[in-house]
Scaffold this motif. Structure first.
Motif, PDB file in Angstrom:
ATOM      1  N   GLU A  25      11.802   2.572   4.327  1.00 18.30           N
ATOM      2  CA  GLU A  25      12.120   3.868   3.728  1.00 18.30           C
ATOM      3  C   GLU A  25      13.606   4.198   3.870  1.00 18.30           C
ATOM      4  OE1 GLU A  25       9.596   6.881   5.285  1.00 18.30           O
ATOM      5  OE2 GLU A  25       7.798   6.127   4.270  1.00 18.30           O
ATOM      6  N   SER A  36      14.402  -5.205   5.371  1.00 18.90           N
ATOM      7  CA  SER A  36      13.043  -5.485   5.810  1.00 18.90           C
ATOM      8  C   SER A  36      12.976  -6.780   6.604  1.00 18.90           C
ATOM      9  CB  SER A  36      12.115  -5.567   4.584  1.00 18.90           C
ATOM     10  OG  SER A  36      10.785  -5.817   4.970  1.00 18.90           O
ATOM     11  N   ASP A  44       0.722   6.296   7.675  1.00 22.63           N
ATOM     12  CA  ASP A  44       0.672   6.835   6.320  1.00 22.63           C
ATOM     13  C   ASP A  44       0.665   8.365   6.338  1.00 22.63           C
ATOM     14  OD1 ASP A  44       0.795   4.697   4.468  1.00 22.63           O
ATOM     15  OD2 ASP A  44      -1.260   4.119   4.938  1.00 22.63           O
ATOM     16  N   VAL A  85       0.933  -3.012   4.623  1.00 21.57           N
ATOM     17  CA  VAL A  85       1.765  -3.772   5.560  1.00 21.57           C
ATOM     18  C   VAL A  85       0.947  -4.117   6.804  1.00 21.57           C
ATOM     19  CG1 VAL A  85       3.802  -3.676   7.046  1.00 21.57           C
ATOM     20  CG2 VAL A  85       3.931  -2.796   4.708  1.00 21.57           C
ATOM     21  N   GLN A  98       8.156  -0.831  10.778  1.00 19.33           N
ATOM     22  CA  GLN A  98       8.498  -1.538   9.538  1.00 19.33           C
ATOM     23  C   GLN A  98       8.673  -0.558   8.389  1.00 19.33           C
ATOM     24  OE1 GLN A  98       9.316  -4.561   9.423  1.00 19.33           O
ATOM     25  NE2 GLN A  98       9.203  -5.244   7.314  1.00 19.33           N
ATOM     26  N   MET A  99       7.811   0.439   8.305  1.00 19.31           N
ATOM     27  CA  MET A  99       7.915   1.432   7.228  1.00 19.31           C
ATOM     28  C   MET A  99       9.171   2.272   7.388  1.00 19.31           C
ATOM     29  SD  MET A  99       5.637   0.981   5.007  1.00 19.31           S
ATOM     30  CE  MET A  99       6.151   2.449   4.102  1.00 19.31           C
ATOM     31  N   ARG A 100       9.556   2.583   8.628  1.00 20.11           N
ATOM     32  CA  ARG A 100      10.763   3.384   8.859  1.00 20.11           C
ATOM     33  C   ARG A 100      11.987   2.680   8.265  1.00 20.11           C
ATOM     34  NH1 ARG A 100      12.800   7.275  12.457  1.00 20.11           N
ATOM     35  NH2 ARG A 100      10.828   7.495  13.565  1.00 20.11           N
ATOM     36  N   ARG A 144       0.830   2.263   1.397  1.00 24.69           N
ATOM     37  CA  ARG A 144       1.806   1.212   1.653  1.00 24.69           C
ATOM     38  C   ARG A 144       1.828   0.774   3.119  1.00 24.69           C
ATOM     39  NH1 ARG A 144       6.960   3.219   0.743  1.00 24.69           N
ATOM     40  NH2 ARG A 144       7.833   1.130   0.399  1.00 24.69           N
ATOM     41  N   ALA A 145       1.824   1.728   4.050  1.00 26.39           N
ATOM     42  CA  ALA A 145       1.812   1.359   5.467  1.00 26.39           C
ATOM     43  C   ALA A 145       0.539   0.606   5.823  1.00 26.39           C
ATOM     44  CB  ALA A 145       1.956   2.604   6.341  1.00 26.39           C
ATOM     45  N   SER A 189       6.195  -8.098   3.448  1.00 23.27           N
ATOM     46  CA  SER A 189       5.973  -6.656   3.584  1.00 23.27           C
ATOM     47  C   SER A 189       6.224  -5.938   2.261  1.00 23.27           C
ATOM     48  CB  SER A 189       6.897  -6.075   4.662  1.00 23.27           C
ATOM     49  OG  SER A 189       6.554  -6.563   5.937  1.00 23.27           O
ATOM     50  N   ILE A 247       4.937   8.947  10.563  1.00 24.84           N
ATOM     51  CA  ILE A 247       5.541   7.825  11.281  1.00 24.84           C
ATOM     52  C   ILE A 247       5.961   8.243  12.686  1.00 24.84           C
ATOM     53  CG2 ILE A 247       7.570   6.319  11.353  1.00 24.84           C
ATOM     54  CD1 ILE A 247       7.356   6.056   8.331  1.00 24.84           C
ATOM     55  N   ALA A 249       3.364  -4.052   0.047  1.00 30.27           N
ATOM     56  CA  ALA A 249       3.491  -2.639  -0.328  1.00 30.27           C
ATOM     57  C   ALA A 249       3.471  -2.439  -1.831  1.00 30.27           C
ATOM     58  CB  ALA A 249       4.782  -2.074   0.262  1.00 30.27           C
TER      59      ALA A 249
END
Length: 388
Positions: free
Chosen positions: A317, A327, A262, A131, A312-314, A127-128, A115, A265, A119
């Motif tokens: 970040e 991650s 993106d 992923v 995953q992005m949450r 980035r999202a 991931s 979220i 990114a």
């Protein structure tokens, strides 16, 4: 998004992992019968894999921090291949249980490191989506790989399916070797800093949400084959078709979830979990008829995997500055939700509540996830308002 060779290579790896993760669910009755165990006991093979991911994610990440990323990802797929060979050679239930744990050790680190790599090879505002592109391999596995493994399991025995997955592991290692560049190691403040990040409130909250969101899907999906056999009275061909349809839904949900995350979220999670609640409630009744069941399964697949890229992005970040461990652990959190979901579904069966009650339990888990998202969103707005 244009074709990006590193993303394609990562997606190939995700495809292989997806096949070995989900294939036992399609072969559950055959494995149970061949090994002389009950369906819920065979379901524990799913839980064992998931718990192995949970343990392997931090272990592999913390002990491989100085290994070049390409070499690490190839090595992780070597573990994947070894585990599947062990599964094919297993002669008893506990042999297979152990082999599934070995197979799972690569999972969290591969997706966690993958991931971050994904990114890093695209623009910040994509980035999202990057992923999600890697996770497309996972969803495509449910469309092609898992039904094919299920078919091989029915025709030639479940061990043959694991031999095929082992061969896929070798192909994946070659793809990673030729397509991935020699990536520099990401800057890290050290193991202690990585571990400390996991103690942050926002990171813990994000991980908890991942567990609940994943369990909502796997409470039902783990037992989808016996559900369709018992409640829909479906043939093997129909069940295989439904696994493909579910995979199509996962792929569509992954694509939408990546693009939507993106932009926002929280909004992506709220919409996805709301739809998931509704479709699982409806599935308690619609599972009795083939066409309504098929429509429900498609929508269920879309809603289930639309939550993956934003979750995953949450975490990534929330863990800025030391994202590697967080991650990878988030992938473990997905699989902890997998294990919890499989256990909840098994408990419903053992309690004699019937297969429709499994779908109710899945809806309840999705409802808990939605409540958590709304609570976190409200808390974030309150903190921003206090600062202003």
């Amino acid at each position: 998004m244009r074709i990006n060779p590193p993303l394609v290579a990562l997606a190939v790896g995700a495809f292989g992992i997806g096949v070995t993760e989900f294939a036992p669910m399609g072969m559950l009755p055959n494995i149970a019968q061949d090994l002389g165990v009950s369906i819920p006991a065979a379901g524990l093979l799913v839980s064992a894999y998931a718990l192995g991911v949970l343990l392997g994610a931090p272990l592999m990440t913390l002990t491989t921090g100085k290994i070049p990323r390409r070499s690490l990802l190839i090595g992780l797929m070597a573990i994947f291949t070894l585990g599947n060979v062990m599964s094919a050679l297993a002669t008893g239930y506990y042999d297979l249980l152990f082999a599934r744990v070995v197979t799972s050790l690569n999972h969290g680190a591969f997706f966690g490191v993958g991931s971050i790599v994904a990114a890093s090879v695209v623009a910040p505002d994509k980035r999202a989506g990057a992923v999600a592109a890697m996770f497309t391999g996972l969803t495509l596995a449910t469309i092609g790989g898992v039904p094919l493994a299920t078919w091989f399991g029915e025709l030639l025995g479940w061990r043959t399916a694991f031999w095929g997955i082992s061969g896929l592991g070798v192909v994946t290692m070659a793809a990673l070797w030729f397509a991935l560049p020699n990536l520099p190691l990401a800057k890290s403040e050290g193991v202690l800093a990585e571990i400390k990040v996991l103690g942050r409130g926002p990171v813990l909250a994000a991980l908890a949400l991942t567990v609940v969101g994943s369990s909502a899907m796997f409470t039902v999906f783990t037992y989808i084959v016996p559900i369709l056999s018992s409640e829909t009275h479906a043939s093997t061909a129909f069940i295989t078709g439904m696994l493909v349809l579910f995979g199509v839904g996962l792929t569509l949900g992954n694509m939408w979830g990546g693009k939507s995350a993106d932009r926002s979220i929280d909004r992506t999670l709220i919409v996805s979990l709301s739809v998931l609640i509704l479709v699982l409630l409806a599935f308690t009744i619609l599972m009795r008829w083939p066409v309504p069941a098929a429509m429900s399964i498609l929508i269920w697949g879309i809603a289930s995997f639309a939550v993956v890229p934003p979750l995953q992005m949450r975490v990534m970040e929330a863990a800025k500055g030391a994202p590697n461990l967080a991650s990878a652990v988030n992938i473990g959190a997905f699989n902890l939700g997998n294990a919890i979901g499989a256990a909840v579904g098994g408990a419903v069966i053992n309690a004699g509540l019937g297969y429709p009650a499994i779908s109710l339990a899945g809806a309840a888990m999705a409802g808990l996830g939605l409540l958590m998202v709304l609570t976190f969103a409200w808390g974030s707005r309150a903190r921003v308002a206090a600062v202003v």
